[in-house]
Design an enzyme around this catalytic site. Structure first.
Site, PDB file in Angstrom:
ATOM      1  N   ASP A 259      10.159  36.364  44.484  1.00 53.41           N
ATOM      2  CA  ASP A 259       9.739  37.526  43.680  1.00 53.41           C
ATOM      3  C   ASP A 259       8.226  37.541  43.437  1.00 53.41           C
ATOM      4  O   ASP A 259       7.734  38.259  42.560  1.00 53.41           O
ATOM      5  CB  ASP A 259      10.489  37.641  42.348  1.00 53.41           C
ATOM      6  CG  ASP A 259      10.311  39.027  41.725  1.00 53.41           C
ATOM      7  OD1 ASP A 259      10.168  40.007  42.474  1.00 53.41           O
ATOM      8  OD2 ASP A 259      10.278  39.121  40.482  1.00 53.41           O
ATOM      9  N   ASN A 264       5.457  42.399  35.958  1.00 52.40           N
ATOM     10  CA  ASN A 264       5.954  42.717  34.614  1.00 52.40           C
ATOM     11  C   ASN A 264       6.496  41.539  33.821  1.00 52.40           C
ATOM     12  O   ASN A 264       7.291  41.742  32.906  1.00 52.40           O
ATOM     13  CB  ASN A 264       7.052  43.797  34.675  1.00 52.40           C
ATOM     14  CG  ASN A 264       6.557  45.048  35.341  1.00 52.40           C
ATOM     15  OD1 ASN A 264       5.504  45.574  34.978  1.00 52.40           O
ATOM     16  ND2 ASN A 264       7.282  45.551  36.337  1.00 52.40           N
TER      17      ASN A 264
END
Ligand code: 0GY
Length: 310
Positions: A259, A264
């Site tokens: 990822d 965020n």
């Protein structure tokens, strides 16, 4: 070079010096969930984006791949680029066949554009149902897209929150392709492993052999947090039982990814080397590790390598 974009306040940048993992990924391992951001000067972020990230280029992604001991990447179009896939596609061409892509597309895309993406290495599209990231696309549009990409042999990647699975179930289970779920459907790991919510996710996979799962993002799902808070060996320990259950129950339908560059995150930025060291906790045998990191992603994204060997 400085970005012309101001980052979202509180934005956490990716870890510039990840540790070298102790776990050695098997030869040919695939990071099956990662992104690039811009660079903004070259590939501007979308006007309708919900966040503005730091830059994270293909060169930096490939350097991370090598540092972690991986061979290949699957680059997932990030929502901050909307349906302009240029930055993602720009990774695929210079990778020498070592990167595949997941695109975001709109219903009106031409067959020629789809074919060009296929030639570049795109093998799927992502449908996103996380409200803080996107305005929803009508399901009719998504189904029309799914029907078109099915003809190319592509699959659909879905991103949703666990609480939304019951409402989305009927839509997901009528998709005509392989369906890959991001981050195990984002379980709430403070709830019991054998509780209603995660049982529903297991039932989703058990009843639908076309459903796969990425057992990724412990840093996003964890409440326990990274090892700095709790001592080495305990990284994201509350996520282990959930990911391990999925790996052991569906060993031929799981994928893993970093990822990177971790959009965020609010509390901490993971050390990507430690994320790799998380793998043997969720895939405890060499066979499970090989399926998770090599066999499964190669079958899904580099099918021609499988047929070349067969
Ligand atoms: C992830 C998760 C997130 C963001 C995106 O494309 C994106 O913007 O995927 C998130 O904020 O949860 O998988 O990278």
């Amino acid at each position: 070079m400085n970005s012309p974009f101001d980052k979202t306040p509180g934005w956490l940048d990716w870890c510039a010096e990840p540790s070298k993992p102790r776990f050695q990924a098997p030869p040919g391992s695939v990071d099956a969930h990662c992104h690039v951001f811009g660079p903004g000067r070259e590939f501007p972020f979308a006007p309708g984006r919900k966040y503005t990230p730091c830059d994270a280029s293909k060169t930096q992604l490939f350097a991370l791949r090598d540092r972690l001991g991986f061979t290949r990447n699957v680059v997932v179009q990030a929502t901050c680029h909307g349906a302009d896939n240029s930055a993602m596609l720009d990774c695929l061409r210079p990778s020498g066949g070592r990167a595949r892509g997941i695109a975001t597309i709109e219903r009106g895309i031409t067959d020629a554009d789809l074919q060009a993406m296929h030639t570049a290495g795109v093998r799927g599209v992502r449908f996103n149902f996380v409200r803080r990231l996107v305005d929803f696309t009508p399901k009719d549009d998504l189904m029309a897209i799914a029907a078109r990409i099915a003809k190319l042999g592509w699959h659909v990647v879905i991103y949703f929150e666990a609480v939304d699975l019951p409402e989305l179930w009927d839509f997901f289970t009528t998709l005509p392709t392989i369906v890959v779920v991001d981050h195990m459907g984002r379980p709430d790991v403070t709830k019991p492993l054998d509780g209603h919510e995660f049982k529903l996710f297991e039932a989703f996979m058990r009843q639908h052999p076309n459903v796969w799962s990425k057992v990724s993002c412990p840093e996003r799902l964890s409440v326990a947090g990274p090892p700095a808070l709790h001592g080495e060996g305990n990284a994201y320990r509350d996520v282990v039982p959930f990911a391990r259950r999925i790996v052991e129950t569906f060993p031929d339908r799981v994928l893993w990814g970093t990822d990177w560059p971790h959009p965020n995150l609010k509390n901490h930025m993971p050390d990507d080397g430690l994320l790799v060291d998380f793998i043997p906790h969720i895939a405890p045998t060499a066979e499970l590790q090989r399926k998770l990191l090599v066999d499964n992603p190669i079958r899904l994204y580099w099918a021609e390598l499988v047929s070349a060997v067969a």
